[in-house]
Scaffold this active site. Structure first.
Site, PDB file in Angstrom:
ATOM      1  N   SER A 143       0.850  -1.192   0.000  1.00 44.27           N
ATOM      2  CA  SER A 143       0.000   0.000   0.000  1.00 44.27           C
ATOM      3  C   SER A 143       0.881   1.235   0.000  1.00 44.27           C
ATOM      4  O   SER A 143       2.049   1.177   0.405  1.00 44.27           O
ATOM      5  CB  SER A 143      -0.886  -0.009   1.258  1.00 44.27           C
ATOM      6  OG  SER A 143      -1.530   1.232   1.446  1.00 44.27           O
ATOM      7  N   TYR A 156      -2.401  -0.762  10.374  1.00 46.39           N
ATOM      8  CA  TYR A 156      -2.358  -1.113   8.959  1.00 46.39           C
ATOM      9  C   TYR A 156      -1.050  -0.648   8.329  1.00 46.39           C
ATOM     10  O   TYR A 156      -0.406  -1.405   7.587  1.00 46.39           O
ATOM     11  CB  TYR A 156      -3.552  -0.488   8.235  1.00 46.39           C
ATOM     12  CG  TYR A 156      -3.616  -0.831   6.766  1.00 46.39           C
ATOM     13  CD1 TYR A 156      -4.080  -2.070   6.344  1.00 46.39           C
ATOM     14  CD2 TYR A 156      -3.216   0.083   5.796  1.00 46.39           C
ATOM     15  CE1 TYR A 156      -4.140  -2.396   4.995  1.00 46.39           C
ATOM     16  CE2 TYR A 156      -3.270  -0.228   4.444  1.00 46.39           C
ATOM     17  CZ  TYR A 156      -3.737  -1.463   4.056  1.00 46.39           C
ATOM     18  OH  TYR A 156      -3.785  -1.781   2.715  1.00 46.39           O
ATOM     19  N   LYS A 160       1.912  -3.028   6.545  1.00 41.42           N
ATOM     20  CA  LYS A 160       2.361  -2.898   5.161  1.00 41.42           C
ATOM     21  C   LYS A 160       3.834  -2.489   5.072  1.00 41.42           C
ATOM     22  O   LYS A 160       4.536  -2.890   4.130  1.00 41.42           O
ATOM     23  CB  LYS A 160       1.462  -1.916   4.405  1.00 41.42           C
ATOM     24  CG  LYS A 160       0.040  -2.426   4.210  1.00 41.42           C
ATOM     25  CD  LYS A 160       0.021  -3.760   3.472  1.00 41.42           C
ATOM     26  CE  LYS A 160      -1.384  -4.265   3.201  1.00 41.42           C
ATOM     27  NZ  LYS A 160      -1.409  -5.555   2.471  1.00 41.42           N
TER      28      LYS A 160
END
Length: 232
Positions: A143, A156, A160
């Site tokens: 991402s 998150y 990533k």
């Protein structure tokens, strides 16, 4: 390695096929003639996708919890027994935390993100890379938030960033002929984006519009891209 040479003989394993980008790409690659092997956790959505793929025995869908090492091990064994060694593996399975500052999120919420987003990818690497030692393309979906931080999605982002580092490290371990790549799909209107952006997520392209672009990008990757952090 050239996955485009014979789609009917090219097995593509995709995690997280029950929704969003994984589902859209599975349908796109199947329409191009590739053999799709997909997994997810929702049996009802797996059944729906099986119908969308046309049924039959060409493709293969399984219920798998990628955060479970034993579940992934069984999946890898089933793939090898049924379809043979995959040419491409794409790790889409992932979740995002609810919006909130790190001190507003519970330890369980943080662990849940890490279990799927990091342990899930590591489990797939552990059991699928040994099947691809002669040649293969192993893609970890990352991402933009795996390359720059953002408020309210720290778990998150951390997951990533971990995938970026894991990809670069494992790329140094695989033999010649195998490529391990981190691929940022860009900003697409998925359920995960809606959880962050709310109604503004609708301003971005749909997974169905994204899938042909992503398929082109993925099918043009080669061993020369080993260790790269790329974008669709």
């Amino acid at each position: 390695m050239n996955p485009q040479t014979s789609p009917k003989d090219t097995v593509v394993v995709i995690t997280g096929v029950t929704r969003g980008l994984g589902r859209a790409l599975a349908l796109e690659l199947a329409n191009r003639g590739y053999v799709v092997v997909g997994c997810g956790r929702n049996e009802e959505k797996l059944s729906e996708l099986e119908k969308a793929l046309g049924g039959g025995s060409k493709h293969m869908l399984r219920k798998v919890d990628v955060s479970s090492d034993s579940s992934v091990k069984e999946f890898a064994h089933a793939v090898m027994e049924t379809k043979g060694a995959p040419s491409i593996v794409i790790n889409f399975a992932g979740i995002i935390n609810r919006n909130g500052k790190i001190w507003e999120l519970s330890a369980a919420e943080f662990v849940a993100v890490m279990d799927i987003n990091v342990k899930g990818v590591a489990n797939m690497m552990r059991h699928f890379l040994p099947l691809m030692m002669k040649q293969g393309l192993f893609i970890n979906i990352t991402s933009g938030w795996g390359r720059t931080g953002a408020a309210d999605v720290a778990p998150y982002c951390a997951s990533k960033w971990a995938i970026e580092g894991l990809t670069q490290a494992v790329a140094k371990e695989v033999p010649q002929g195998v490529a391990v790549v981190a691929l940022n799909p860009g900003v697409v209107n998925t359920d995960m984006l809606m959880s962050c952006f709310g109604p503004q997520a609708a301003l971005y392209m749909s997974p169905d519009a994204w899938a042909p672009l992503a398929a082109d990008a993925i099918l043009n990757l080669s061993v020369n891209d080993n260790g790269a952090s790329l974008n669709v």
